[in-house]
Design a protein around this motif. Structure first.
Motif, PDB file in Angstrom:
ATOM      1  N   TRP A 116       0.484  -0.835  -0.161  1.00 20.49           N
ATOM      2  CA  TRP A 116      -0.284   0.305  -0.670  1.00 20.49           C
ATOM      3  C   TRP A 116       0.883   1.291   0.186  1.00 20.49           C
ATOM      4  O   TRP A 116       0.814   2.273  -0.600  1.00 20.49           O
ATOM      5  CB  TRP A 116      -1.024  -0.339   1.277  1.00 20.49           C
ATOM      6  CG  TRP A 116      -1.636  -1.176   1.090  1.00 20.49           C
ATOM      7  CD1 TRP A 116      -2.632  -1.482   0.044  1.00 20.49           C
ATOM      8  CD2 TRP A 116      -2.813  -1.933   2.395  1.00 20.49           C
ATOM      9  NE1 TRP A 116      -3.233  -2.399   0.684  1.00 20.49           N
ATOM     10  CE2 TRP A 116      -3.826  -2.698   2.017  1.00 20.49           C
ATOM     11  CE3 TRP A 116      -2.879  -1.532   3.782  1.00 20.49           C
ATOM     12  CZ2 TRP A 116      -4.673  -3.346   2.219  1.00 20.49           C
ATOM     13  CZ3 TRP A 116      -3.635  -2.050   4.359  1.00 20.49           C
ATOM     14  CH2 TRP A 116      -4.794  -3.138   3.472  1.00 20.49           C
ATOM     15  N   THR A 117       1.758   1.262   0.925  1.00 21.72           N
ATOM     16  CA  THR A 117       2.482   2.491   0.778  1.00 21.72           C
ATOM     17  C   THR A 117       3.345   2.215  -0.831  1.00 21.72           C
ATOM     18  O   THR A 117       3.810   4.316  -1.286  1.00 21.72           O
ATOM     19  CB  THR A 117       4.243   1.803   1.495  1.00 21.72           C
ATOM     20  OG1 THR A 117       3.527   1.649   2.567  1.00 21.72           O
ATOM     21  CG2 THR A 117       5.309   3.110   1.088  1.00 21.72           C
TER      22      THR A 117
ATOM     23  N   VAL B 298       2.845   6.542  -5.404  1.00 21.88           N
ATOM     24  CA  VAL B 298       3.166   6.047  -7.171  1.00 21.88           C
ATOM     25  C   VAL B 298       1.873   7.235  -6.998  1.00 21.88           C
ATOM     26  O   VAL B 298       2.247   7.907  -8.293  1.00 21.88           O
ATOM     27  CB  VAL B 298       2.336   4.708  -7.291  1.00 21.88           C
ATOM     28  CG1 VAL B 298       2.492   4.972  -9.247  1.00 21.88           C
ATOM     29  CG2 VAL B 298       4.672   3.770  -7.282  1.00 21.88           C
ATOM     30  N   GLY B 299       0.129   7.015  -6.832  1.00 23.34           N
ATOM     31  CA  GLY B 299      -0.568   7.731  -6.944  1.00 23.34           C
ATOM     32  C   GLY B 299       0.044   9.833  -6.576  1.00 23.34           C
ATOM     33  O   GLY B 299      -0.699  10.457  -7.319  1.00 23.34           O
TER      34      GLY B 299
ATOM     35  N   LEU C 266      -5.590   8.418 -14.722  1.00 25.15           N
ATOM     36  CA  LEU C 266      -5.251   9.156 -13.950  1.00 25.15           C
ATOM     37  C   LEU C 266      -4.642  10.692 -13.358  1.00 25.15           C
ATOM     38  O   LEU C 266      -5.732  11.448 -13.673  1.00 25.15           O
ATOM     39  CB  LEU C 266      -4.616   8.600 -12.113  1.00 25.15           C
ATOM     40  CG  LEU C 266      -4.541   8.074 -11.790  1.00 25.15           C
ATOM     41  CD1 LEU C 266      -3.913   6.965 -10.676  1.00 25.15           C
ATOM     42  CD2 LEU C 266      -5.940   7.504 -10.550  1.00 25.15           C
ATOM     43  N   LEU C 267      -3.916  10.196 -14.783  1.00 24.68           N
ATOM     44  CA  LEU C 267      -3.240  11.367 -15.477  1.00 24.68           C
ATOM     45  C   LEU C 267      -4.327  12.478 -16.340  1.00 24.68           C
ATOM     46  O   LEU C 267      -4.828  13.678 -16.203  1.00 24.68           O
ATOM     47  CB  LEU C 267      -2.208  11.605 -16.344  1.00 24.68           C
ATOM     48  CG  LEU C 267      -0.521  11.437 -15.745  1.00 24.68           C
ATOM     49  CD1 LEU C 267       0.468  10.884 -16.078  1.00 24.68           C
ATOM     50  CD2 LEU C 267      -0.166  12.627 -14.799  1.00 24.68           C
ATOM     51  N   THR C 268      -5.325  11.770 -16.709  1.00 24.60           N
ATOM     52  CA  THR C 268      -6.257  12.431 -18.062  1.00 24.60           C
ATOM     53  C   THR C 268      -7.021  12.564 -17.057  1.00 24.60           C
ATOM     54  O   THR C 268      -7.876  13.884 -17.290  1.00 24.60           O
ATOM     55  CB  THR C 268      -7.011  10.871 -18.940  1.00 24.60           C
ATOM     56  OG1 THR C 268      -5.258  10.657 -19.907  1.00 24.60           O
ATOM     57  CG2 THR C 268      -8.222  11.670 -19.155  1.00 24.60           C
TER      58      THR C 268
END
Length: 232
Positions: free
Chosen positions: A57-58, A63-64, A225-227
């Protein structure tokens, strides 16, 4: 190269001849495996947790968050460095590859073999994207760069003199991932790190190949996510 305009990173060719590898284009993955991004996201979270426990999860959280690092730095005056530490064959390089798989692979830079100027350029070149520095150790060849690594946390600029051109300002904006067998002795640097401790006993080998196969499609999650971020 990658440059920043109005707080956003843009990818170009390498007109300045820096020699620093650019990220490959993250084209849309139209394969059957990623048509349902919700399934891909759910299986990714589940398998990384089975393999790494909380450290999975880390990995995902860092990354997110890196996709919003420019927002986080502006609001909190810093973005945490990710430091992955473990003994030989504990899985540090695997962890690093899984992190960089979300960006279709990122070339790692050696903490000892890379020069300070070279790393400064990389931290600036990649804008807000991750840079992987491997084989960190507490030797003079590496610790002499600790001030640069600390600056990567909050994006403190360095002014370098250049003959005939005045000064050149470089601002480290990249999100930096470290791997090594020991944590920094520099407490100021260590306090800026989110530390992941790996060991052979913590890994679940049954999910290893499944994650490796799935990681080929993780750029689809990043692109989504970027979009979505750009749409907002």
């Amino acid at each position: 190269g990658i440059f920043t305009l109005d707080g956003k990173g843009y990818r170009t060719s390498d007109p300045l001849g820096t020699g620093i590898p650019s990220l490959p284009e993250m084209d849309e993955d139209r394969s059957d495996e990623v048509k349902n991004l919700d399934d891909l996201r759910r299986h990714t979270v589940g398998l990384l947790h089975l393999n790494l426990g909380f450290d999975g999860w880390t990995l995902l959280g860092w990354v997110g968050a890196s996709l919003y690092s420019h927002v986080i730095r502006a609001r909190y005056d810093g973005f945490p460095l990710l430091f992955v530490v473990g003994s030989r064959e504990a899985g540090k390089n695997v962890f690093g590859r899984w992190v960089t798989s979300f960006f279709k692979g990122i070339h790692p830079f050696g903490a000892t073999s890379s020069t300070r100027v070279g790393l400064e350029r990389a931290f600036d070149h990649y804008s807000h994207l991750p840079v992987w520095v491997e084989e960190y150790r507490n030797t003079q060849a590496v610790t002499s760069k600790d001030s640069l690594f600390r600056a990567a946390f909050d994006g403190v600029s360095d002014l370098k003199g250049k003959r005939g051109e005045g000064g050149v300002v470089r601002t480290p904006q990249a999100c930096v991932l470290f791997t090594g067998e020991e944590v920094p002795h520099d407490n100021a640097l260590l306090s800026r790190c989110a530390v992941v401790w790996l060991s052979k006993t913590k890994r679940n080998p049954e999910t290893f190949e499944l994650i490796n196969a799935m990681s080929e499609h993780w750029p689809a999650l990043t692109r989504h996510l970027l979009t979505k971020q750009n749409a907002e």
